[in-house]
Every structure is written in structure tokens, then in C-alpha cells.
Design an enzyme around this catalytic site. Structure first.
Site, PDB file in Angstrom:
ATOM      1  N   THR A   4       0.853  -1.378   0.008  1.00  0.00           N
ATOM      2  CA  THR A   4       0.052  -0.080  -0.022  1.00  0.00           C
ATOM      3  C   THR A   4       0.978   1.283   0.040  1.00  0.00           C
ATOM      4  O   THR A   4       1.839   1.284   0.671  1.00  0.00           O
ATOM      5  CB  THR A   4      -0.954  -0.006   1.287  1.00  0.00           C
ATOM      6  OG1 THR A   4      -1.586  -1.264   1.157  1.00  0.00           O
ATOM      7  CG2 THR A   4      -1.827   1.316   1.407  1.00  0.00           C
TER       8      THR A   4
ATOM      9  N   THR B  61       4.363   4.153  -3.756  1.00  0.00           N
ATOM     10  CA  THR B  61       5.425   3.237  -4.494  1.00  0.00           C
ATOM     11  C   THR B  61       4.855   2.162  -4.850  1.00  0.00           C
ATOM     12  O   THR B  61       4.968   1.692  -6.202  1.00  0.00           O
ATOM     13  CB  THR B  61       6.466   2.866  -3.361  1.00  0.00           C
ATOM     14  OG1 THR B  61       6.881   4.316  -2.736  1.00  0.00           O
ATOM     15  CG2 THR B  61       7.859   2.690  -4.295  1.00  0.00           C
TER      16      THR B  61
ATOM     17  N   GLY C 170       6.398  -0.736  -0.195  1.00  0.00           N
ATOM     18  CA  GLY C 170       7.055   0.135   0.122  1.00  0.00           C
ATOM     19  C   GLY C 170       7.482   0.313   1.606  1.00  0.00           C
ATOM     20  O   GLY C 170       7.433  -0.565   2.319  1.00  0.00           O
TER      21      GLY C 170
ATOM     22  N   ASP D 176       8.439   3.285   4.971  1.00  0.00           N
ATOM     23  CA  ASP D 176       8.828   4.692   5.549  1.00  0.00           C
ATOM     24  C   ASP D 176      10.109   4.868   5.915  1.00  0.00           C
ATOM     25  O   ASP D 176      10.824   6.076   5.740  1.00  0.00           O
ATOM     26  CB  ASP D 176       7.829   5.063   6.603  1.00  0.00           C
ATOM     27  CG  ASP D 176       6.520   4.995   6.115  1.00  0.00           C
ATOM     28  OD1 ASP D 176       5.917   5.607   5.330  1.00  0.00           O
ATOM     29  OD2 ASP D 176       5.494   4.082   7.054  1.00  0.00           O
TER      30      ASP D 176
ATOM     31  N   GLY E 277       2.751   4.425   7.592  1.00  0.00           N
ATOM     32  CA  GLY E 277       2.381   5.623   7.138  1.00  0.00           C
ATOM     33  C   GLY E 277       1.049   5.929   6.596  1.00  0.00           C
ATOM     34  O   GLY E 277       0.345   6.729   6.757  1.00  0.00           O
ATOM     35  N   GLY E 278       0.663   4.686   5.996  1.00  0.00           N
ATOM     36  CA  GLY E 278      -0.590   4.692   5.037  1.00  0.00           C
ATOM     37  C   GLY E 278      -1.761   4.055   6.124  1.00  0.00           C
ATOM     38  O   GLY E 278      -2.662   3.909   5.782  1.00  0.00           O
TER      39      GLY E 278
ATOM     40  N   GLU F 251      -0.453  -5.496   5.859  1.00  0.00           N
ATOM     41  CA  GLU F 251       1.105  -5.682   5.146  1.00  0.00           C
ATOM     42  C   GLU F 251       1.922  -6.530   6.094  1.00  0.00           C
ATOM     43  O   GLU F 251       2.265  -7.371   5.406  1.00  0.00           O
ATOM     44  CB  GLU F 251       1.547  -4.290   5.253  1.00  0.00           C
ATOM     45  CG  GLU F 251       0.882  -3.365   4.379  1.00  0.00           C
ATOM     46  CD  GLU F 251       1.419  -1.886   4.590  1.00  0.00           C
ATOM     47  OE1 GLU F 251       1.158  -0.992   3.747  1.00  0.00           O
ATOM     48  OE2 GLU F 251       1.986  -1.714   5.494  1.00  0.00           O
TER      49      GLU F 251
ATOM     50  N   LYS G 248      14.485   6.866   2.195  1.00  0.00           N
ATOM     51  CA  LYS G 248      14.170   6.050   3.054  1.00  0.00           C
ATOM     52  C   LYS G 248      15.227   5.166   3.820  1.00  0.00           C
ATOM     53  O   LYS G 248      15.062   4.648   4.930  1.00  0.00           O
ATOM     54  CB  LYS G 248      13.223   4.985   2.561  1.00  0.00           C
ATOM     55  CG  LYS G 248      11.909   5.648   1.847  1.00  0.00           C
ATOM     56  CD  LYS G 248      10.756   6.479   2.655  1.00  0.00           C
ATOM     57  CE  LYS G 248       9.763   7.012   1.771  1.00  0.00           C
ATOM     58  NZ  LYS G 248       8.875   6.255   1.222  1.00  0.00           N
TER      59      LYS G 248
HETATM   60  C1  5RP Z   1       1.358   1.946   4.144  1.00  0.00           C
HETATM   61  C2  5RP Z   1       3.039   1.814   4.185  1.00  0.00           C
HETATM   62  C3  5RP Z   1       3.708   2.441   2.976  1.00  0.00           C
HETATM   63  O1  5RP Z   1       4.608   1.355   2.467  1.00  0.00           O
HETATM   64  C4  5RP Z   1       4.633   3.388   3.387  1.00  0.00           C
HETATM   65  O2  5RP Z   1       3.951   4.479   4.130  1.00  0.00           O
HETATM   66  C5  5RP Z   1       5.515   4.022   2.409  1.00  0.00           C
HETATM   67  O3  5RP Z   1       4.769   4.674   1.478  1.00  0.00           O
HETATM   68  P1  5RP Z   1       4.928   5.222   0.238  1.00  0.00           P
HETATM   69  O4  5RP Z   1       5.513   4.316  -0.868  1.00  0.00           O
HETATM   70  O5  5RP Z   1       3.782   6.318  -0.168  1.00  0.00           O
HETATM   71  O6  5RP Z   1       6.117   6.515   0.475  1.00  0.00           O
HETATM   72  O7  5RP Z   1       3.475   1.158   5.084  1.00  0.00           O
HETATM   73  O8  5RP Z   1       0.954   1.672   5.399  1.00  0.00           O
END
Ligand code: 5RP
Length: 218
Positions: free
Chosen positions: A28, A31, A82, A84, A96-97, A103, A121
């Protein structure tokens, strides 16, 4: 090259890890969204996907990619998602999402976890990014007090409910020297569903998008 271009390039590189005739776990975030768009181009080669969030399932379906429930799937060849933050041992902070629990479940159930991220990152010590913790709503205050005892500064993510109907506390001020230990300690607090440290089950491969090209860490 901007951050979005780095994310897109690394998503393209992850396609090399997709095996024909298998089920792919899909993460999610922005990326992971680039990865979904690339996966759509080879969708006839795979048997289907398992999605780590409602948003990801919607995007996959929008591309006409088959989405399966984890409970009906025996084997996921690779999980692509992806992060954070990552350290050089491929211990991650994710969530972060807000999709951290699903996940983590898919990462656990997959043969291989390929993490895709832009170079910003990669960090020496995890914890600059606030650590997301998914919590059963009635346990919010209790869990917050326990997190303070561990040295953190929990902040309630206002107006956010996870796909599982829970809340998120984002924990600031954590200098995470031993990610495996911290992951376990936080998960042992009653009322915590899970936390965003992926250390007991780290990534197997980290693909980093850099201005010089893709770097592969294992
Ligand atoms: C979502 C996540 C994402 O992988 C993480 O927040 C990275 O997000 P992005 O690819 O938008 O930088 O853990 O729960």
C-alpha cells in the site's frame, strides 16, 4: 530526477521478481501504486494477487487484476511493498498509510519480501519517522501510557480508522537501537494489534531508487 520518478523506477525494477503463474502480494502507498501500474502490464502472466488494503484492492481491480482473499491462497511467491524507513539490515518502519497490520500478515505469509523505496528512506537508526501502532479503540489511553513508559511520545492519528476498524497511535521520539526487541515489546502491550516495525520478519531484498540507478540490498 524527483522522488516520484525514483519511486516509479524502483517499481519497474520490482517486476523482475514477479514469477509467472504465481500469486503476488501487493502493498500500500504511492510506491506500491506505481508497482500496481507496472503489474497491470503483465497481468496475464500471474495467477492473481493478495492486497494489503482496501485501497490497493480497488486499484488492482481497476486494472482488471484478479484479487484473492489470503484465506484461499496457499502460497504467495513474493510480496512487494514500500516503506517509511529502512536500515541496512532491512528492518523497516511501515504504516504511514495505516495498512501495517495487513501488510505484516502478507509479508509473513510470503516466500520473499521485496521492499521498494526511494533512497531517502534508508537511515542509520530507525525512529525519525513516527512509529505507527494499530490499537483496539477502547485500549487507546492505556496503550498510550504504556508507550510513554517505553520512552515514546504517542500521538493519536485524528480522523483515521484502519481497514480493520481500529485506531493508530504514531509514536515519536523513538531511537530504535534494537528493532527486534522493540517490535516484540510493543506487540506485548495488551490492546495493540501490531506495530509498524518489520524486524522479526524483515525484507529479503531492498530495491532503492537513487539518482545513479537502482541499488539492491540483501
Ligand atoms: C503504508 C506503508 C507504505 O509502504 C509506506 O507508508 C510508504 O509509502 P510511500 O510509498 O507512499 O512512500 O507502509 O501503510
Amino acid at each position: 530526477m524527483n522522488q516520484d520518478e525514483l519511486k516509479k523506477n524502483v517499481a519497474i525494477a520490482a517486476i523482475d521478481y514477479v514469477e509467472t503463474g504465481t500469486i503476488i502480494g501487493v502493498g500500500t502507498g504511492s510506491t506500491a501504486n506505481y508497482f500496481i501500474d507496472e503489474l497491470a502490464k503483465i497481468k496475464s502472466k500471474i495467477d492473481g494477487t493478495v492486497a494489503s488494503s482496501v485501497a490497493t484492492a480497488e486499484r488492482l481491480k481497476g486494472h482488471g487484476i484478479r484479487v484473492l482473499e489470503l484465506n484461499v491462497v496457499d502460497d504467495i511467491s513474493v510480496y512487494v511493498d514500500g516503506a517509511d524507513e529502512s536500515n541496512k539490515y532491512l528492518h523497516l518502519i511501515k504504516g504511514g498509510g495505516g495498512a501495517l497490520t495487513r501488510e505484516k500478515i502478507i509479508a509473513a505469509a510470503s516466500d520473499k519480501f521485496v521492499c521498494i523505496a526511494d533512497e531517502s528512506k534508508l537511515v542509520d537508526i530507525l525512529g525519525e519517522f513516527p512509529l505507527p501502532v494499530e490499537v483496539i479503540p477502547m485500549a487507546r489511553s492505556y496503550v498510550a501510557r504504556e508507550l510513554v513508559k517505553l520512552g515514546g511520545q504517542p500521538v493519536y492519528r485524528e480522523g483515521f480508522t484502519t481497514d480493520n476498524g481500529n485506531i493508530i497511535l504514531d509514536v515519536k521520539n523513538m531511537q530504535i537501537m534494537d528493532p527486534v526487541e522493540v517490535e516484540q515489546k510493543i506487540n506485548n502491550i495488551v490492546g495493540v494489534v501490531t506495530n509498524g516495525l518489520f524486524a522479526a520478519r524483515p525484507a529479503d531484498v531492498l530495491l532503492l531508487g537513487t539518482k545513479e540507478g537502482i541499488k539492491t540490498l540483501t
